[in-house]
Design an enzyme around this catalytic site. Structure first.
Site, mmCIF file in Angstrom:
data_model
loop_
_atom_site.group_PDB
_atom_site.id
_atom_site.type_symbol
_atom_site.label_atom_id
_atom_site.label_comp_id
_atom_site.label_asym_id
_atom_site.label_seq_id
_atom_site.Cartn_x
_atom_site.Cartn_y
_atom_site.Cartn_z
ATOM 1 N N GLY A 45 0.754 -1.241 0.000
ATOM 2 C CA GLY A 45 0.000 0.000 0.000
ATOM 3 C C GLY A 45 0.782 1.287 0.000
ATOM 4 O O GLY A 45 0.334 2.283 -0.560
ATOM 5 N N GLU A 99 4.043 4.003 5.994
ATOM 6 C CA GLU A 99 2.841 3.176 5.871
ATOM 7 C C GLU A 99 1.763 3.975 5.147
ATOM 8 O O GLU A 99 1.739 5.202 5.217
ATOM 9 C CB GLU A 99 2.380 2.763 7.277
ATOM 10 N N ASP A 100 0.884 3.270 4.437
ATOM 11 C CA ASP A 100 -0.218 3.950 3.767
ATOM 12 C C ASP A 100 -1.289 4.353 4.759
ATOM 13 O O ASP A 100 -1.825 5.455 4.706
ATOM 14 C CB ASP A 100 -0.813 3.091 2.638
ATOM 15 N N ASP A 103 -4.543 1.852 11.170
ATOM 16 C CA ASP A 103 -5.865 1.851 11.804
ATOM 17 C C ASP A 103 -5.767 1.201 13.185
ATOM 18 O O ASP A 103 -5.581 1.890 14.169
ATOM 19 C CB ASP A 103 -6.959 1.274 10.913
ATOM 20 N N LYS A 131 -6.326 6.315 11.417
ATOM 21 C CA LYS A 131 -7.701 6.184 11.903
ATOM 22 C C LYS A 131 -7.676 6.148 13.436
ATOM 23 O O LYS A 131 -7.628 5.073 14.040
ATOM 24 C CB LYS A 131 -8.353 4.907 11.366
ATOM 25 N N PHE A 152 -13.633 2.916 4.578
ATOM 26 C CA PHE A 152 -12.773 2.105 3.727
ATOM 27 C C PHE A 152 -12.465 2.887 2.458
ATOM 28 O O PHE A 152 -13.373 3.339 1.759
ATOM 29 C CB PHE A 152 -13.433 0.763 3.374
ATOM 30 N N ASP A 159 -5.863 -0.474 -1.525
ATOM 31 C CA ASP A 159 -6.586 -1.390 -2.406
ATOM 32 C C ASP A 159 -7.810 -2.004 -1.765
ATOM 33 O O ASP A 159 -7.995 -1.962 -0.554
ATOM 34 C CB ASP A 159 -5.655 -2.520 -2.839
ATOM 35 N N ARG A 165 -5.382 0.212 -6.503
ATOM 36 C CA ARG A 165 -4.130 0.861 -6.107
ATOM 37 C C ARG A 165 -3.688 1.922 -7.111
ATOM 38 O O ARG A 165 -3.042 2.886 -6.756
ATOM 39 C CB ARG A 165 -3.001 -0.166 -5.974
#
Length: 176
Positions: A45, A99-100, A103, A131, A152, A159, A165
């Site tokens: 990601g 990191e993408d 959460d 998040k 989401f 993705d 992506r």
């Protein structure tokens, strides 16, 4: 827009993404210019964010990649698997994990534990999205591009079952 069996609607434009990347890069430039950091991009990601972020830095930097997985469809499984290991010597280095999205923090906690065993001078966490409503851990996130609700999202590396992506913008699931 449809990705597989789900409908998504626009959430963030390319310009908004670029502004976030520039703001995060500015902070990292100020904090780490003289520390010779190794950036560790978490695949799959974060690859787009990592590429844009590294290009926005005003100092030479190294990057490596690790692949962790904890998602299935639109939900986290809570079961973290290390798929590709890290080979660099981290002893005495400043490491920045890219990191993408963070959460629950389960995947990041696993990465932090693995890195601690390699004796870095320090480890910092950088995420495009955070998040806070889902976060279950107590580690520090040093660089947050944007805090978001528990929606989401896909695009810009994120993705849905491997698809989406490649989208230039970011899209949120449309539950209507």
């Amino acid at each position: 827009m449809k990705v597989l069996d789900k409908n998504f609607k626009p959430y963030m434009s390319q310009n908004e993404i670029a502004d976030i990347v520039a703001n995060v890069a500015k902070k990292i430039n100020n904090d780490l210019r003289d520390k010779n950091p190794l950036f560790l991009s978490v695949l799959n990601g974060s690859f787009m964010f990592a590429a844009d972020l590294l290009r926005a830095l005003d100092f030479d930097a190294q990057i490596s990649f690790v692949k962790m997985s904890s998602y299935s469809g639109t939900d986290t499984t809570g079961n973290v698997k290390q798929l590709i290991g890290l080979n660099e010597d981290l002893t005495g280095r400043t490491v920045v994990i890219i990191e993408d999205i963070v959460d629950t923090g389960i995947s990041m906690e696993k990465i932090l534990a693995l890195l601690k065993e390699k004796n870095p001078a320090e480890v910092r966490v950088c995420t495009f999205f955070f998040k806070p409503g889902k976060f279950q851990k107590d580690f520090k996130i040093d660089y947050v591009g944007k805090s978001i609700a528990d929606d989401f999202i896909v695009g810009y590396g994120l993705d849905y079952d491997g698809y989406g992506r490649n989208l230039n913008g970011i899209y949120v699931i449309d539950n209507q």
